[in-house]
Scaffold this motif. Structure first.
Motif, short mmCIF file in Angstrom:
data_model
loop_
_atom_site.label_atom_id
_atom_site.label_comp_id
_atom_site.label_asym_id
_atom_site.label_seq_id
_atom_site.Cartn_x
_atom_site.Cartn_y
_atom_site.Cartn_z
N LEU A 91 -27.58 2.62 15.53
CA LEU A 91 -26.23 2.54 14.92
C LEU A 91 -26.26 1.88 13.72
N PRO A 92 -25.13 2.23 12.90
CA PRO A 92 -24.97 1.87 11.62
C PRO A 92 -24.71 0.31 11.80
N PRO A 93 -24.59 -0.53 10.73
CA PRO A 93 -24.65 -1.95 10.88
C PRO A 93 -23.01 -2.06 11.05
#
Length: 91
Positions: free
Chosen positions: A55-57
């Motif tokens: 997942l993206p930050p």
């Protein structure tokens, strides 16, 4: 009497056609795996799945500021009211 004779005549023919279809159907799966001699080889890499758990930050700031959100909600409410009046006048 004629219908019984037709059934006795066509039943072996239908059986032979069914058997031929099953035999040829079994061969088609092996023929589908064959590739032409000039085709490029496709590398088969087992276990290469898409990274679905990466997942993206998380974001540090809000996407929309509360002031912008309030302005957008007011504009949407005004547009809803205008459409309700226009729909009432159209009837």
């Amino acid at each position: 009497m004629l219908a019984l004779w037709d059934l006795q005549k066509t039943l072996p023919i239908r059986g032979a056609l069914l058997m031929a279809a099953l035999v040829l159907g079994g061969c088609s799966s092996q023929l589908a795996d064959l590739t032409p001699a000039d085709a490029q080889a496709h590398p088969r890499e087992p276990g290469t799945y898409l990274p679905v758990h990466d997942l993206p930050p998380d974001r540090d700031q809000a996407v929309i500021t509360p002031d912008q959100r309030a302005k957008i909600e007011a504009e949407l409410a005004a547009a809803r009211d205008r459409q309700a009046v226009a729909a009432k006048d159209a009837k």
